[in-house]
Design an enzyme around this catalytic site. Sequence first.
Site, PDB file in Angstrom:
ATOM      1  N   CYS A   2      -0.151   2.191   7.374  1.00 47.04           N
ATOM      2  CA  CYS A   2       0.709   3.311   7.006  1.00 47.04           C
ATOM      3  C   CYS A   2       1.454   3.012   5.702  1.00 47.04           C
ATOM      4  O   CYS A   2       1.776   1.867   5.406  1.00 47.04           O
ATOM      5  CB  CYS A   2       1.730   3.548   8.100  1.00 47.04           C
ATOM      6  SG  CYS A   2       0.961   3.938   9.668  1.00 47.04           S
ATOM      7  N   ARG A  27      -4.680   0.741   0.926  1.00 46.29           N
ATOM      8  CA  ARG A  27      -4.242   0.044   2.133  1.00 46.29           C
ATOM      9  C   ARG A  27      -5.005   0.506   3.370  1.00 46.29           C
ATOM     10  O   ARG A  27      -4.927  -0.129   4.409  1.00 46.29           O
ATOM     11  CB  ARG A  27      -2.746   0.265   2.352  1.00 46.29           C
ATOM     12  CG  ARG A  27      -1.875  -0.353   1.275  1.00 46.29           C
ATOM     13  CD  ARG A  27      -0.476   0.212   1.325  1.00 46.29           C
ATOM     14  NE  ARG A  27       0.150  -0.021   2.612  1.00 46.29           N
ATOM     15  CZ  ARG A  27       1.032  -0.980   2.860  1.00 46.29           C
ATOM     16  NH1 ARG A  27       1.404  -1.775   1.887  1.00 46.29           N
ATOM     17  NH2 ARG A  27       1.540  -1.130   4.044  1.00 46.29           N
ATOM     18  N   TRP A  77      -2.143   5.361   9.481  1.00 44.42           N
ATOM     19  CA  TRP A  77      -3.274   4.636  10.069  1.00 44.42           C
ATOM     20  C   TRP A  77      -3.002   4.660  11.573  1.00 44.42           C
ATOM     21  O   TRP A  77      -2.061   4.040  12.051  1.00 44.42           O
ATOM     22  CB  TRP A  77      -3.287   3.211   9.524  1.00 44.42           C
ATOM     23  CG  TRP A  77      -4.499   2.409   9.827  1.00 44.42           C
ATOM     24  CD1 TRP A  77      -5.684   2.415   9.154  1.00 44.42           C
ATOM     25  CD2 TRP A  77      -4.643   1.435  10.872  1.00 44.42           C
ATOM     26  NE1 TRP A  77      -6.549   1.506   9.710  1.00 44.42           N
ATOM     27  CE2 TRP A  77      -5.943   0.903  10.763  1.00 44.42           C
ATOM     28  CE3 TRP A  77      -3.812   0.966  11.897  1.00 44.42           C
ATOM     29  CZ2 TRP A  77      -6.426  -0.077  11.634  1.00 44.42           C
ATOM     30  CZ3 TRP A  77      -4.300  -0.007  12.754  1.00 44.42           C
ATOM     31  CH2 TRP A  77      -5.593  -0.520  12.618  1.00 44.42           C
ATOM     32  N   ASN A 103       6.921   3.897   9.288  1.00 47.29           N
ATOM     33  CA  ASN A 103       5.926   2.819   9.423  1.00 47.29           C
ATOM     34  C   ASN A 103       6.420   1.884  10.520  1.00 47.29           C
ATOM     35  O   ASN A 103       7.631   1.636  10.623  1.00 47.29           O
ATOM     36  CB  ASN A 103       5.821   1.987   8.143  1.00 47.29           C
ATOM     37  CG  ASN A 103       5.066   2.696   7.047  1.00 47.29           C
ATOM     38  OD1 ASN A 103       4.584   3.811   7.229  1.00 47.29           O
ATOM     39  ND2 ASN A 103       4.987   2.048   5.897  1.00 47.29           N
ATOM     40  N   GLY A 104       5.496   1.310  11.273  1.00 46.98           N
ATOM     41  CA  GLY A 104       5.883   0.370  12.321  1.00 46.98           C
ATOM     42  C   GLY A 104       5.580   0.973  13.680  1.00 46.98           C
ATOM     43  O   GLY A 104       4.799   1.922  13.796  1.00 46.98           O
ATOM     44  N   GLU A 484     -16.082 -17.357   7.358  1.00 50.36           N
ATOM     45  CA  GLU A 484     -15.634 -16.378   6.366  1.00 50.36           C
ATOM     46  C   GLU A 484     -16.795 -15.451   5.975  1.00 50.36           C
ATOM     47  O   GLU A 484     -16.612 -14.240   5.804  1.00 50.36           O
ATOM     48  CB  GLU A 484     -15.053 -17.115   5.153  1.00 50.36           C
ATOM     49  CG  GLU A 484     -14.542 -16.233   4.036  1.00 50.36           C
ATOM     50  CD  GLU A 484     -13.458 -15.228   4.447  1.00 50.36           C
ATOM     51  OE1 GLU A 484     -12.910 -15.339   5.552  1.00 50.36           O
ATOM     52  OE2 GLU A 484     -13.207 -14.308   3.653  1.00 50.36           O
ATOM     53  N   LYS A 488     -16.778 -11.377   6.464  1.00 54.81           N
ATOM     54  CA  LYS A 488     -16.979 -10.446   5.344  1.00 54.81           C
ATOM     55  C   LYS A 488     -18.146  -9.518   5.650  1.00 54.81           C
ATOM     56  O   LYS A 488     -18.073  -8.322   5.401  1.00 54.81           O
ATOM     57  CB  LYS A 488     -17.281 -11.210   4.039  1.00 54.81           C
ATOM     58  CG  LYS A 488     -16.082 -11.852   3.382  1.00 54.81           C
ATOM     59  CD  LYS A 488     -15.226 -10.871   2.664  1.00 54.81           C
ATOM     60  CE  LYS A 488     -13.801 -10.831   3.005  1.00 54.81           C
ATOM     61  NZ  LYS A 488     -12.979 -11.691   3.669  1.00 54.81           N
ATOM     62  N   GLU A 491     -17.239  -6.847   8.365  1.00 54.77           N
ATOM     63  CA  GLU A 491     -16.234  -5.835   7.996  1.00 54.77           C
ATOM     64  C   GLU A 491     -16.749  -4.868   6.935  1.00 54.77           C
ATOM     65  O   GLU A 491     -16.365  -3.708   6.920  1.00 54.77           O
ATOM     66  CB  GLU A 491     -14.901  -6.468   7.581  1.00 54.77           C
ATOM     67  CG  GLU A 491     -14.857  -7.155   6.253  1.00 54.77           C
ATOM     68  CD  GLU A 491     -13.425  -7.567   5.863  1.00 54.77           C
ATOM     69  OE1 GLU A 491     -13.263  -8.685   5.391  1.00 54.77           O
ATOM     70  OE2 GLU A 491     -12.492  -6.768   6.028  1.00 54.77           O
ATOM     71  N   HIS A 507     -27.191 -24.711  22.046  1.00 57.64           N
ATOM     72  CA  HIS A 507     -26.414 -24.520  23.281  1.00 57.64           C
ATOM     73  C   HIS A 507     -26.272 -23.032  23.618  1.00 57.64           C
ATOM     74  O   HIS A 507     -25.432 -22.656  24.431  1.00 57.64           O
ATOM     75  CB  HIS A 507     -25.044 -25.181  23.139  1.00 57.64           C
ATOM     76  CG  HIS A 507     -25.139 -26.659  22.898  1.00 57.64           C
ATOM     77  ND1 HIS A 507     -25.614 -27.536  23.844  1.00 57.64           N
ATOM     78  CD2 HIS A 507     -24.861 -27.406  21.804  1.00 57.64           C
ATOM     79  CE1 HIS A 507     -25.619 -28.767  23.347  1.00 57.64           C
ATOM     80  NE2 HIS A 507     -25.159 -28.703  22.096  1.00 57.64           N
ATOM     81  N   LYS A 603      -5.362  -2.829   4.631  1.00 66.66           N
ATOM     82  CA  LYS A 603      -5.050  -3.978   3.783  1.00 66.66           C
ATOM     83  C   LYS A 603      -3.882  -4.785   4.323  1.00 66.66           C
ATOM     84  O   LYS A 603      -3.814  -5.994   4.168  1.00 66.66           O
ATOM     85  CB  LYS A 603      -4.731  -3.474   2.368  1.00 66.66           C
ATOM     86  CG  LYS A 603      -4.545  -4.572   1.349  1.00 66.66           C
ATOM     87  CD  LYS A 603      -5.859  -5.263   1.057  1.00 66.66           C
ATOM     88  CE  LYS A 603      -5.732  -6.519   0.233  1.00 66.66           C
ATOM     89  NZ  LYS A 603      -6.917  -7.377   0.388  1.00 66.66           N
TER      90      LYS A 603
HETATM   91  C1  F6R Z   1     -10.599  -9.790   5.866  1.00 61.67           C
HETATM   92  C2  F6R Z   1      -9.179  -9.585   5.774  1.00 61.67           C
HETATM   93  C3  F6R Z   1      -8.361  -9.773   6.989  1.00 61.67           C
HETATM   94  C4  F6R Z   1      -6.999 -10.378   6.635  1.00 61.67           C
HETATM   95  C5  F6R Z   1      -6.097 -10.398   7.881  1.00 61.67           C
HETATM   96  C6  F6R Z   1      -4.767 -11.064   7.596  1.00 61.67           C
HETATM   97  O1  F6R Z   1     -11.233  -9.575   4.635  1.00 61.67           O
HETATM   98  O2  F6R Z   1      -8.684  -9.238   4.740  1.00 61.67           O
HETATM   99  O3  F6R Z   1      -9.023 -10.550   7.934  1.00 61.67           O
HETATM  100  O4  F6R Z   1      -7.206 -11.669   6.158  1.00 61.67           O
HETATM  101  O5  F6R Z   1      -5.874  -9.084   8.302  1.00 61.67           O
HETATM  102  O6  F6R Z   1      -4.089 -10.379   6.595  1.00 61.67           O
HETATM  103  P1  F6R Z   1      -2.900 -11.072   5.805  1.00 61.67           P
HETATM  104  O7  F6R Z   1      -3.490 -12.113   4.949  1.00 61.67           O
HETATM  105  O8  F6R Z   1      -2.282  -9.968   5.013  1.00 61.67           O
HETATM  106  O9  F6R Z   1      -1.981 -11.638   6.843  1.00 61.67           O
END
Ligand code: F6R
Length: 608
Positions: A2, A27, A77, A103-104, A484, A488, A491, A507, A603
């Site tokens: 949000c 975001r 969101w 927000n929240g 990682e 990626k 997502e 296993h 984001k």
């Molecule tokens: C993946 C990604 C998320 C963030 C996670 C934590 O590409 O961006 O997995 O790493 O939501 O976010 P922050 O770093 O803002 O705490």
Amino acid sequence: MCGIVACRTDGIAADYLLNALSRLEYRGYDSAGVAIRTTAGTAATVKSVNRVASLAPLLVQFPPAELTGTGIGHTRWATHGAVTPGNAHPHADCSGRLSIVHNGIIENADVLRGRLTAAGHRFSSDVDSEVVAHLVEDAMAPSAATGEAPGLAAAVSTAITALEGSWALVVLDSQTGGMVATAHRSPLLVARTTHGDLVSSDIAAIAEWADDYWALRNGDVVEIAETLGWTRAGEPTSAPRPIRKTWSSAVHELEHHADYMDREIDEQPEVAARILDGLGSRIADGSLWRDTGIGAFSRVTVLGCGTSLNAGRIIASAFSRLGGLPHDYVVASEASTAVLDPKALVLAISQSGETADVLRAIDEMGISGNLVALTNNPHSTLARQADSVINCFAGPEIGVAATKTFVAQIVTGVAYALSALVDSGRMTRRDAQRQVADLGRIPDLLAQAIAVSRDVIPAIAAEVREASGFVFLGRGSGVVYAAEGALKLKELTYRWAEHYPAGELKHGPLALIEEGTPVVVIDNGDPRLASNIAEVSARGGNVLRIGGPGSRIPALGLSLGTPLLGAMEQWGPLESVVPVQVLARELAVLLGRDVDKPRNLAKSVTVD
Ligand code: F6R
């Protein structure tokens, strides 16, 4: 997640609000809305479950001359209630006089809604936020004794005493033009500019107009009027120290890149080089760490989520590999049962510094005294809670998928780890200097990995386009990079992707491998990987080895002649993150995904 914007200007509120909201689109959101005060003292409210741009045509129903320069806006969101125009913000009280954006999460919203409904309030949405509009409405009712109605700021102060949870709120009284902002565990900024007063949950929204801003502290209530009136619990208080903006609106330029993720992948060598330039001379003498003021510790506990947790795991391993310090890591959303060693340094790592899971974990674990925040946002809630803040200086990251912040976190975190080991006598200055020299190769290694990845990966992405799932493997320092890569890929492409330590294949996960299954191997030079690769090949798996010369994706170490095991083991093959980023992005583009705004993701994850 949000986003909030608000303005009190002499100009056209819609121009400011829609422009600012569009700058929050990165975001992630699923609906948007604005409420603008009219000259008649009413609210012109429009909402949409489409893009922010779809709000402008909806405003056409209001004669432009009747819309003032004061209004509030929001990108939502969804958490409570479906994605519908009715659930989009702003929300109003029963009379329509008050509009709010929030927000929240209001954790006791159900109880409050029951109480307010019983008292005769009519709700028109399913969302928790709406209770705030009705609470403020109640608080503004004239006193039975004096017949006088409290002002908006006093009413908001009263209303928030009933709330549990987290909030950044802006309340607009369309009748009077009054506007009040308040926050508790959710970011909110106020700026007084030559354009008028602006409020936002993210400096990105208003950076074009604001040079300095104030970040609300928990409990601050700010009346946005001729003068800014700061109160806490109904009592006047001083404003916090203003913050100079570091966000440049130029970050919104794509230049020749197809999307922000594409640009941010390319920025990684420069980000690493800039960080090392800034920190380099203070690593090996221990002063970088000494200046944090953090006391002695005998263990490192990393706390974070997603990509930041992956970065944290790599930094924590560096403490262990280089200094023999034990480490562990806590998935922030699972922190409630974690047992904290009182002698542990807690490294909370979050690019946004606003991740609700991390903030809650800090409360639940009762961390105090040794909490270091490693973040890309030194003014964030996490930074304000920490005993010491390390800024990872990645610069603004717009793509939802973390790329350059991951690299920045690792380079910065490892630099501080080395410095801490020298400062505590666990590493000699000489050894540290050798490590700093290795760190100095990272920008070139990343640049070469980018060149190789851009060259070979588009064809590989086309080859695996129809694959329904992917396996990522690594050993030792490569395992987290495999994690990682899988994160990626899922997502961005919405295909399943799992990572395993390669030794675990036999296993169970080996059953997943069939003819053509893409198996990405992070080859850090561990000789045991050869037999794991053979196991996959024997079952028809399509091995995509990321390694040195001769591998399918020869992105590691290349002409710099890096011995793959040894020098790189402290923090693993950092440049291997580039090909996994590029693979995920190229495949996402081929599949027609929105690379910068993957579905369902945001984001800054401000709900837990
Ligand atoms: C993946 C990604 C998320 C963030 C996670 C934590 O590409 O961006 O997995 O790493 O939501 O976010 P922050 O770093 O803002 O705490």
